[in-house]
Design a protein around this motif. Sequence first.
Motif, PDB file in Angstrom:
ATOM      1  N   TYR A  92       0.835  -1.201   0.000  1.00 48.35           N
ATOM      2  CA  TYR A  92       0.000   0.000   0.000  1.00 48.35           C
ATOM      3  C   TYR A  92       0.868   1.248   0.000  1.00 48.35           C
ATOM      4  N   THR A  93       0.533   2.195  -0.839  1.00 49.15           N
ATOM      5  CA  THR A  93       1.222   3.477  -0.883  1.00 49.15           C
ATOM      6  C   THR A  93       0.206   4.570  -0.577  1.00 49.15           C
ATOM      7  N   HIS A  94       0.470   5.338   0.472  1.00 51.05           N
ATOM      8  CA  HIS A  94      -0.458   6.408   0.849  1.00 51.05           C
ATOM      9  C   HIS A  94      -0.317   7.565  -0.126  1.00 51.05           C
ATOM     10  N   ASP A 132       1.789  10.350 -15.747  1.00 47.38           N
ATOM     11  CA  ASP A 132       3.227  10.327 -16.035  1.00 47.38           C
ATOM     12  C   ASP A 132       4.034  10.506 -14.763  1.00 47.38           C
ATOM     13  N   ARG A 133       3.563  11.318 -13.822  1.00 46.96           N
ATOM     14  CA  ARG A 133       4.276  11.572 -12.593  1.00 46.96           C
ATOM     15  C   ARG A 133       4.260  10.344 -11.675  1.00 46.96           C
ATOM     16  N   GLN A 134       3.156   9.581 -11.679  1.00 43.46           N
ATOM     17  CA  GLN A 134       3.043   8.431 -10.783  1.00 43.46           C
ATOM     18  C   GLN A 134       3.566   7.141 -11.391  1.00 43.46           C
ATOM     19  N   ALA A 135       3.892   7.151 -12.666  1.00 37.99           N
ATOM     20  CA  ALA A 135       4.413   5.940 -13.314  1.00 37.99           C
ATOM     21  C   ALA A 135       5.809   5.640 -12.785  1.00 37.99           C
ATOM     22  N   PRO A 136       6.201   4.345 -12.796  1.00 41.90           N
ATOM     23  CA  PRO A 136       7.565   3.998 -12.362  1.00 41.90           C
ATOM     24  C   PRO A 136       8.592   4.733 -13.208  1.00 41.90           C
ATOM     25  N   GLY A 137       9.508   5.389 -12.551  1.00 39.46           N
ATOM     26  CA  GLY A 137      10.544   6.161 -13.256  1.00 39.46           C
ATOM     27  C   GLY A 137      10.078   7.541 -13.654  1.00 39.46           C
ATOM     28  N   GLY A 138       8.895   7.943 -13.186  1.00 38.67           N
ATOM     29  CA  GLY A 138       8.376   9.278 -13.517  1.00 38.67           C
ATOM     30  C   GLY A 138       9.013  10.348 -12.642  1.00 38.67           C
ATOM     31  N   ASP A 139       8.633  11.579 -12.901  1.00 39.95           N
ATOM     32  CA  ASP A 139       9.162  12.710 -12.124  1.00 39.95           C
ATOM     33  C   ASP A 139       8.397  12.810 -10.818  1.00 39.95           C
ATOM     34  N   SER A 140       8.928  12.278  -9.746  1.00 39.71           N
ATOM     35  CA  SER A 140       8.222  12.322  -8.454  1.00 39.71           C
ATOM     36  C   SER A 140       8.403  13.622  -7.809  1.00 39.71           C
TER      37      SER A 140
END
Length: 75
Positions: A51-53, A67-75
Amino acid sequence: MFRILIAAAMPLALAGCAATAGPADVLPSASPVDPSLGIRNVHHHTVLDGYTHRVPLEPRPWRQQNDRQAPGGDS
C-alpha cells in the motif's frame, strides 16, 4: 421456409447426439484427508502489503498525473 429450418436444425441435433470423451478429471491428485501429507506451512500476509499512501491533490490534467506516478516518472 420450413425445409430451410429443418436443414439448419438437423446438423445441430446430430451434433448434440455425438459421443464425447466424457468429463475431465477434476479431482485433486492428493486427498485432503490423507494423513501422510501433513500440514502445509502457511504464511501470514497483511492485507495492506504494497500500500502506498497518496493524498488528494487539486485537479490537474490527468495525463501529467499518470506520467508523474508511473515507475521512473518525475516524483
